[in-house]
Write a protein that holds these residues in place. Structure first.
Motif, PDB file in Angstrom:
ATOM      1  N   ASP A  89      10.291 -17.546  -6.895  1.00  0.00           N
ATOM      2  CA  ASP A  89       9.668 -17.322  -6.123  1.00  0.00           C
ATOM      3  C   ASP A  89      10.989 -17.631  -4.763  1.00  0.00           C
ATOM      4  O   ASP A  89      11.184 -18.186  -4.514  1.00  0.00           O
ATOM      5  CB  ASP A  89       8.854 -18.824  -5.534  1.00  0.00           C
ATOM      6  N   HIS A  90       9.982 -17.641  -3.445  1.00  0.00           N
ATOM      7  CA  HIS A  90      10.828 -18.540  -2.158  1.00  0.00           C
ATOM      8  C   HIS A  90      10.092 -19.774  -1.648  1.00  0.00           C
ATOM      9  O   HIS A  90       9.136 -19.883  -1.220  1.00  0.00           O
ATOM     10  CB  HIS A  90      10.350 -17.486  -0.982  1.00  0.00           C
ATOM     11  N   LEU A  91      10.586 -20.717  -2.080  1.00  0.00           N
ATOM     12  CA  LEU A  91      10.184 -22.135  -2.662  1.00  0.00           C
ATOM     13  C   LEU A  91      10.609 -23.115  -1.135  1.00  0.00           C
ATOM     14  O   LEU A  91      11.705 -22.833  -0.444  1.00  0.00           O
ATOM     15  CB  LEU A  91      10.915 -22.835  -3.793  1.00  0.00           C
ATOM     16  N   THR A  92       9.484 -24.135  -0.952  1.00  0.00           N
ATOM     17  CA  THR A  92       9.632 -24.689  -0.245  1.00  0.00           C
ATOM     18  C   THR A  92       9.984 -25.568  -0.522  1.00  0.00           C
ATOM     19  O   THR A  92      10.369 -26.251  -1.464  1.00  0.00           O
ATOM     20  CB  THR A  92       7.938 -25.148   0.746  1.00  0.00           C
TER      21      THR A  92
ATOM     22  N   GLN B  99       7.608 -27.456  -3.208  1.00  0.00           N
ATOM     23  CA  GLN B  99       8.500 -26.899  -4.394  1.00  0.00           C
ATOM     24  C   GLN B  99       9.564 -27.289  -5.282  1.00  0.00           C
ATOM     25  O   GLN B  99       9.803 -27.911  -6.042  1.00  0.00           O
ATOM     26  CB  GLN B  99       7.921 -25.623  -4.465  1.00  0.00           C
TER      27      GLN B  99
ATOM     28  N   LYS C 287      17.626 -19.468   4.354  1.00  0.00           N
ATOM     29  CA  LYS C 287      16.000 -20.200   5.089  1.00  0.00           C
ATOM     30  C   LYS C 287      15.466 -18.752   5.808  1.00  0.00           C
ATOM     31  O   LYS C 287      16.120 -18.192   6.518  1.00  0.00           O
ATOM     32  CB  LYS C 287      16.773 -21.255   6.150  1.00  0.00           C
TER      33      LYS C 287
ATOM     34  N   ARG D  67      11.120 -21.290   3.897  1.00  0.00           N
ATOM     35  CA  ARG D  67      11.401 -21.616   2.428  1.00  0.00           C
ATOM     36  C   ARG D  67      12.652 -20.906   2.255  1.00  0.00           C
ATOM     37  O   ARG D  67      13.485 -20.520   3.400  1.00  0.00           O
ATOM     38  CB  ARG D  67      10.359 -20.443   1.906  1.00  0.00           C
ATOM     39  N   TYR D  68      12.819 -21.139   0.966  1.00  0.00           N
ATOM     40  CA  TYR D  68      14.846 -20.971   0.997  1.00  0.00           C
ATOM     41  C   TYR D  68      14.144 -20.020  -0.164  1.00  0.00           C
ATOM     42  O   TYR D  68      13.453 -19.668  -1.295  1.00  0.00           O
ATOM     43  CB  TYR D  68      15.131 -22.166   0.484  1.00  0.00           C
ATOM     44  N   ASP D  69      15.702 -19.404  -0.440  1.00  0.00           N
ATOM     45  CA  ASP D  69      16.477 -18.030  -1.512  1.00  0.00           C
ATOM     46  C   ASP D  69      17.666 -18.139  -1.590  1.00  0.00           C
ATOM     47  O   ASP D  69      18.682 -18.289  -0.842  1.00  0.00           O
ATOM     48  CB  ASP D  69      15.201 -16.772  -1.051  1.00  0.00           C
TER      49      ASP D  69
END
Length: 123
Positions: free
Chosen positions: A17-20, A23, A55, A64-66
């Motif tokens: 997922d692309h987390l906040t 999260q 970001k 969100r971060y990836d």
């Protein structure tokens, strides 16, 4: 790297997922119950500034971060869901048009995801 940085990096780079930040905080709190949100913000920013993570900023949504692996994103304009997508590499074309090197690019294609299209048809 601190223990928090290492764990935050692991959480981000192993997630599908692309987390906040929220999260990431929840996931980190499972391992380190005493951690505070400010610690997560500080370490995520540190990892991002060190160019270890990406970001993803979309208007009216939390960042969100990836992982840093080259890929692009589809963004649903209805629900905000992010999906990974790999378009043909446009790096060479961008370099040619700019006439110089660049650090990176972030391609986001906006669309309506299949779930939202289905919901719209059912209404």
């Amino acid at each position: 790297m601190t223990k928090y940085e290492e764990e935050i990096y692991r959480i981000i780079t192993t997630s599908k997922d692309h987390l906040t930040v929220e999260q990431i905080y929840i996931a980190l709190k499972n391992r380190y119950p005493g951690v505070v949100m400010a610690t997560v913000y500080n370490n995520v920013n540190k990892l991002w500034k060190a160019r270890m993570i990406r970001k993803i900023s979309v208007e009216n949504m939390p960042d969100r971060y990836d992982k840093l692996v080259k890929h692009d994103h589809l963004v649903c304009q209805s629900c905000g869901k992010l999906a990974d997508f790999s378009f043909d590499d446009i790096t060479a074309s961008l370099r040619e048009q700019m006439g110089e090197e660049f650090i990176s690019y972030d391609l986001k294609v906006f669309y309506i995801c299949p779930d939202c299209r289905k919901r719209e048809r059912e209404q």
